[in-house]
Design a protein around this motif. Structure first.
Motif, PDB file in Angstrom:
ATOM      1  N   ILE A   1       0.703  -1.270  -0.115  1.00  0.00           N
ATOM      2  CA  ILE A   1       0.048   0.048   0.085  1.00  0.00           C
ATOM      3  C   ILE A   1       0.866   1.216  -0.127  1.00  0.00           C
ATOM      4  N   LEU A   2       0.546   2.146  -0.991  1.00  0.00           N
ATOM      5  CA  LEU A   2       1.293   3.455  -0.852  1.00  0.00           C
ATOM      6  C   LEU A   2       0.515   4.447  -0.427  1.00  0.00           C
ATOM      7  N   ILE A   3       1.065   5.288   0.662  1.00  0.00           N
ATOM      8  CA  ILE A   3       0.505   6.544   0.893  1.00  0.00           C
ATOM      9  C   ILE A   3       1.450   7.533   1.038  1.00  0.00           C
TER      10      ILE A   3
ATOM     11  N   GLU B   1       2.524   7.454  11.424  1.00  0.00           N
ATOM     12  CA  GLU B   1       2.102   6.323  12.526  1.00  0.00           C
ATOM     13  C   GLU B   1       1.449   5.192  11.516  1.00  0.00           C
ATOM     14  N   THR B   2       0.952   5.541  10.268  1.00  0.00           N
ATOM     15  CA  THR B   2       0.479   4.330   9.483  1.00  0.00           C
ATOM     16  C   THR B   2       1.272   3.502   8.903  1.00  0.00           C
ATOM     17  N   ALA B   3       2.543   4.302   8.490  1.00  0.00           N
ATOM     18  CA  ALA B   3       3.496   3.473   7.474  1.00  0.00           C
ATOM     19  C   ALA B   3       4.381   2.451   8.322  1.00  0.00           C
ATOM     20  N   HIS B   4       4.759   1.294   7.532  1.00  0.00           N
ATOM     21  CA  HIS B   4       5.662   0.461   7.838  1.00  0.00           C
ATOM     22  C   HIS B   4       7.298   0.925   7.535  1.00  0.00           C
ATOM     23  N   ILE B   5       7.243   1.680   6.522  1.00  0.00           N
ATOM     24  CA  ILE B   5       8.539   2.092   6.178  1.00  0.00           C
ATOM     25  C   ILE B   5       8.345   3.355   5.396  1.00  0.00           C
ATOM     26  N   SER B   6       9.250   4.358   5.289  1.00  0.00           N
ATOM     27  CA  SER B   6       9.150   5.712   4.696  1.00  0.00           C
ATOM     28  C   SER B   6      10.258   5.599   3.420  1.00  0.00           C
ATOM     29  N   ILE B   7       9.924   6.289   2.250  1.00  0.00           N
ATOM     30  CA  ILE B   7      10.989   6.322   1.306  1.00  0.00           C
ATOM     31  C   ILE B   7      10.996   7.835   0.851  1.00  0.00           C
ATOM     32  N   GLU B   8      12.399   8.384   0.949  1.00  0.00           N
ATOM     33  CA  GLU B   8      12.322   9.608   0.269  1.00  0.00           C
ATOM     34  C   GLU B   8      12.489   9.537  -1.339  1.00  0.00           C
ATOM     35  N   THR B   9      11.592   9.765  -2.185  1.00  0.00           N
ATOM     36  CA  THR B   9      11.655   9.628  -3.465  1.00  0.00           C
ATOM     37  C   THR B   9      12.799  10.412  -4.383  1.00  0.00           C
ATOM     38  N   HIS B  10      12.951  11.579  -4.032  1.00  0.00           N
ATOM     39  CA  HIS B  10      13.633  12.628  -4.850  1.00  0.00           C
ATOM     40  C   HIS B  10      15.099  12.015  -5.356  1.00  0.00           C
TER      41      HIS B  10
ATOM     42  N   VAL C   1      12.961   2.828  -6.851  1.00  0.00           N
ATOM     43  CA  VAL C   1      12.202   2.828  -5.666  1.00  0.00           C
ATOM     44  C   VAL C   1      11.365   1.466  -5.645  1.00  0.00           C
ATOM     45  N   ALA C   2      10.791   1.211  -6.696  1.00  0.00           N
ATOM     46  CA  ALA C   2       9.849  -0.119  -6.758  1.00  0.00           C
ATOM     47  C   ALA C   2      10.810  -1.401  -6.266  1.00  0.00           C
ATOM     48  N   SER C   3      12.081  -1.417  -6.907  1.00  0.00           N
ATOM     49  CA  SER C   3      12.744  -2.571  -6.345  1.00  0.00           C
ATOM     50  C   SER C   3      13.020  -2.554  -4.822  1.00  0.00           C
ATOM     51  N   GLY C   4      13.311  -1.552  -4.374  1.00  0.00           N
ATOM     52  CA  GLY C   4      13.632  -1.367  -3.056  1.00  0.00           C
ATOM     53  C   GLY C   4      12.412  -1.810  -2.078  1.00  0.00           C
ATOM     54  N   ILE C   5      11.056  -1.297  -2.666  1.00  0.00           N
ATOM     55  CA  ILE C   5      10.009  -1.497  -1.728  1.00  0.00           C
ATOM     56  C   ILE C   5       9.700  -2.935  -1.736  1.00  0.00           C
TER      57      ILE C   5
ATOM     58  N   TRP D   1       5.281   4.889   3.070  1.00  0.00           N
ATOM     59  CA  TRP D   1       4.984   6.296   2.968  1.00  0.00           C
ATOM     60  C   TRP D   1       6.204   6.886   1.815  1.00  0.00           C
ATOM     61  N   LEU D   2       5.863   7.368   0.772  1.00  0.00           N
ATOM     62  CA  LEU D   2       6.478   8.129  -0.002  1.00  0.00           C
ATOM     63  C   LEU D   2       6.549   9.512   0.264  1.00  0.00           C
ATOM     64  N   VAL D   3       7.796   9.897   0.702  1.00  0.00           N
ATOM     65  CA  VAL D   3       8.150  11.153   1.298  1.00  0.00           C
ATOM     66  C   VAL D   3       8.529  12.363   0.210  1.00  0.00           C
TER      67      VAL D   3
END
Ligand code: S3P
Length: 189
Positions: A6-8, A145-154, A161-165, A102-104
């Motif tokens: 799930i992407l938030i 609070e919701t995410a299991h991980i966060s990723i800074e995509t810039h 990013v997709a491979s890392g996820i 969480w995509l930051v």
């Protein structure tokens, strides 16, 4: 734990691009909650906001999460609208639906990515920067609070990013399985 990813994240953080990339790599069906709502209601998000108001849209978001939870969907990519984390019931359902990422993105990046788009009712103001900053301040703790991980995509391409996820999701689901086995063992002994 259902095998969904799930992407938030805030408007313009790249949920659709990464969702598409994940779909290409995994071959899972991809559900975008905004698109799903538009198809069900037969109106665009913009029209729903204008004709029925934001609360009606939020109700539709909760309904779709409830529906996915009740149907116990598996092996899906789910991308969500930026405000879906506003309601506590939604945050709970998201956490139970699968691996939440969480995509930051920074205010600057969000401004650049959303500037030309007129389809986002919340950003149709004379001063989008102030609106973005206020919403980000309010929502950051909720994404966290919701995410299991966060990723800074810039600066990263969507493939990376997709491979890392995918790698993180594999690890997460393996851990979740192991915990379940332990829980089961403990309840037996
Ligand atoms: C919203 C984000 C939008 C859409 C609606 C409200 C928000 O989705 O759900 O305009 O409250 O942040 P995206 O994040 O896909 O732009």
């Amino acid at each position: 734990m259902p095998r969904n990813i799930i992407l938030i994240g805030f408007m313009g953080c790249g949920k659709s691009t990464i969702g598409r990339s994940l779909q290409g790599k995994l071959g899972y069906p991809w559900i975008d909650t905004d698109e799903h709502i538009e198809q069900c209601v037969g109106m665009s998000v913009k029209e729903i906001f204008a004709k029925r108001g934001e609360q009606a849209f939020r109700e539709l978001e909760s309904n779709i999460l409830l529906d996915m939870t009740e149907r116990r969907i598996q092996h899906h990519i789910i991308s969500t609208g930026g405000g879906i984390i506003g309601r506590q019931e939604n945050r709970k359902m998201l956490g139970k639906l699968g691996f939440v990422v969480w995509l930051v993105a920074s205010t600057q990046v969000i401004m650049e990515r959303t500037a030309r788009n007129r389809d986002r009712p919340l950003l149709q103001t004379d001063d989008p920067k102030t609106r973005i900053e206020a919403l980000l301040q309010e929502r950051r703790p909720l994404y966290e609070e919701t995410a299991h991980i966060s990723i800074e995509t810039h600066g990263l391409d969507s493939n990376e990013v997709a491979s890392g996820i995918i790698e993180s999701a594999r690890y997460f689901f393996n851990q979740a399985d192991a915990t379940q086995v332990l829980d089961r063992d403990e309840s037996v002994s």
